[in-house]
Design a protein around this motif. Sequence first.
Motif, mmCIF file in Angstrom:
data_model
loop_
_atom_site.group_PDB
_atom_site.id
_atom_site.type_symbol
_atom_site.label_atom_id
_atom_site.label_comp_id
_atom_site.label_asym_id
_atom_site.label_seq_id
_atom_site.Cartn_x
_atom_site.Cartn_y
_atom_site.Cartn_z
ATOM 1 N N PRO A 131 7.784 20.708 -26.959
ATOM 2 C CA PRO A 131 8.460 21.051 -28.256
ATOM 3 C C PRO A 131 9.481 20.061 -28.645
ATOM 4 O O PRO A 131 9.777 19.517 -29.659
ATOM 5 C CB PRO A 131 9.097 22.321 -28.098
ATOM 6 C CG PRO A 131 8.385 22.925 -26.921
ATOM 7 C CD PRO A 131 7.736 21.905 -26.026
ATOM 8 N N THR A 132 10.117 19.434 -27.405
ATOM 9 C CA THR A 132 11.158 18.391 -27.852
ATOM 10 C C THR A 132 10.696 17.351 -28.191
ATOM 11 O O THR A 132 11.203 16.418 -29.013
ATOM 12 C CB THR A 132 12.041 18.163 -26.339
ATOM 13 O OG1 THR A 132 12.696 19.503 -25.915
ATOM 14 C CG2 THR A 132 13.215 17.259 -26.656
ATOM 15 N N PHE A 133 9.505 16.751 -27.618
ATOM 16 C CA PHE A 133 8.864 15.575 -28.109
ATOM 17 C C PHE A 133 8.222 15.612 -29.427
ATOM 18 O O PHE A 133 8.637 14.629 -30.332
ATOM 19 C CB PHE A 133 7.740 15.218 -27.096
ATOM 20 C CG PHE A 133 6.887 14.121 -27.633
ATOM 21 C CD1 PHE A 133 7.476 12.826 -27.355
ATOM 22 C CD2 PHE A 133 5.691 13.939 -28.252
ATOM 23 C CE1 PHE A 133 6.944 11.725 -27.804
ATOM 24 C CE2 PHE A 133 5.155 13.131 -28.569
ATOM 25 C CZ PHE A 133 5.692 11.805 -28.517
ATOM 26 N N ARG B 101 8.985 13.632 -34.786
ATOM 27 C CA ARG B 101 9.168 13.656 -36.496
ATOM 28 C C ARG B 101 10.366 12.598 -37.088
ATOM 29 O O ARG B 101 10.216 12.428 -38.278
ATOM 30 C CB ARG B 101 9.535 15.104 -36.944
ATOM 31 C CG ARG B 101 8.459 16.245 -36.760
ATOM 32 C CD ARG B 101 9.133 17.525 -37.253
ATOM 33 N NE ARG B 101 8.822 18.755 -36.313
ATOM 34 C CZ ARG B 101 7.298 19.052 -36.720
ATOM 35 N NH1 ARG B 101 6.634 18.502 -37.556
ATOM 36 N NH2 ARG B 101 7.088 20.329 -36.011
ATOM 37 N N THR B 102 11.152 12.142 -36.107
ATOM 38 C CA THR B 102 12.071 11.170 -36.261
ATOM 39 C C THR B 102 11.914 10.027 -36.180
ATOM 40 O O THR B 102 12.583 8.911 -36.497
ATOM 41 C CB THR B 102 13.382 11.679 -35.621
ATOM 42 O OG1 THR B 102 13.250 11.258 -34.338
ATOM 43 C CG2 THR B 102 13.878 13.053 -35.936
ATOM 44 N N VAL B 103 10.513 9.432 -35.469
ATOM 45 C CA VAL B 103 10.172 8.084 -35.375
ATOM 46 C C VAL B 103 9.931 7.480 -36.810
ATOM 47 O O VAL B 103 9.335 7.706 -37.591
ATOM 48 C CB VAL B 103 8.928 8.011 -34.631
ATOM 49 C CG1 VAL B 103 8.636 6.567 -34.191
ATOM 50 C CG2 VAL B 103 9.253 8.539 -33.102
ATOM 51 N N ASP C 80 15.474 13.807 -26.389
ATOM 52 C CA ASP C 80 16.451 14.764 -26.658
ATOM 53 C C ASP C 80 17.330 14.432 -27.967
ATOM 54 O O ASP C 80 18.066 15.063 -28.436
ATOM 55 C CB ASP C 80 17.451 15.260 -25.439
ATOM 56 C CG ASP C 80 16.465 15.825 -24.628
ATOM 57 O OD1 ASP C 80 15.676 16.659 -24.692
ATOM 58 O OD2 ASP C 80 16.856 15.604 -23.224
ATOM 59 N N ARG C 81 17.246 13.034 -28.160
ATOM 60 C CA ARG C 81 17.962 12.549 -29.470
ATOM 61 C C ARG C 81 16.935 12.069 -30.241
ATOM 62 O O ARG C 81 16.004 11.552 -30.115
ATOM 63 C CB ARG C 81 18.827 11.347 -28.833
ATOM 64 C CG ARG C 81 19.837 12.003 -27.853
ATOM 65 C CD ARG C 81 20.408 10.841 -27.323
ATOM 66 N NE ARG C 81 21.387 10.062 -28.323
ATOM 67 C CZ ARG C 81 22.168 9.154 -28.042
ATOM 68 N NH1 ARG C 81 22.336 8.671 -26.834
ATOM 69 N NH2 ARG C 81 22.736 8.433 -28.840
ATOM 70 N N PRO C 82 17.370 12.050 -31.615
ATOM 71 C CA PRO C 82 16.276 11.664 -32.677
ATOM 72 C C PRO C 82 16.239 10.130 -32.476
ATOM 73 O O PRO C 82 16.958 9.314 -32.056
ATOM 74 C CB PRO C 82 17.091 11.788 -34.129
ATOM 75 C CG PRO C 82 18.121 12.852 -33.718
ATOM 76 C CD PRO C 82 18.502 12.512 -32.217
ATOM 77 N N ALA C 83 14.909 9.521 -32.762
ATOM 78 C CA ALA C 83 14.429 8.411 -32.900
ATOM 79 C C ALA C 83 15.268 7.711 -33.864
ATOM 80 O O ALA C 83 15.496 7.952 -35.102
ATOM 81 C CB ALA C 83 13.075 8.154 -32.941
#
Length: 183
Positions: A91-93, A98-100, A176-179
């Motif tokens: 789920p974290t991945f 989604r933010t890549v 754990d942090r947005p890309a």
Amino acid sequence: MPFVIATLVLVGLLCALDLVLTVGVIKRLREHTDLLANRSGGRLSLGPGDEVGEFSVLTVDGEPVRHDMIDTETVVAFFSPTCGPCKEKLPTFVEYARTVPGGRGRVVAVVATDRDDASAGEPMVSALAPVARVLAGEEAEQLAEACKVQGFPVVLKVNRSTDGRLLVMTDQVDVDRPATASV
């Protein structure tokens, strides 16, 4: 009274001995952990600067993904439905993917399944499909071999070098942090 004092001294000495032995065991465990972490064979996949092998695969949707098609920073993740940490990290991945920058086109997800039970990976494939180009079955094995994956989960960032080789940029992707886009 002398009996009580002798008993307390004995208990105190035993506690001190136990403390010394516990500290020794902890020190030894740390040494072993460092040795295992620094072993050349201790990696789960290729490391930073290593060249990714050749591959030509099709996603579960029939979309081609080839070694020569990756021309910018791409996230490549490897999961297995039989891996507990993979289930926890999934789920974290998905949120990270989604933010890549570049979206789904810059994320490749591999779901490694047992040949006898390929359907076991369906929930993972379904979760990953909206945010990544997903590989499963023999296609997944080919990319896992090209990246020398020996365990799960693994998340890599790959990119072209100035001389055109496809290299691993990092094998420590913080999902754990947005890309963010590379500078």
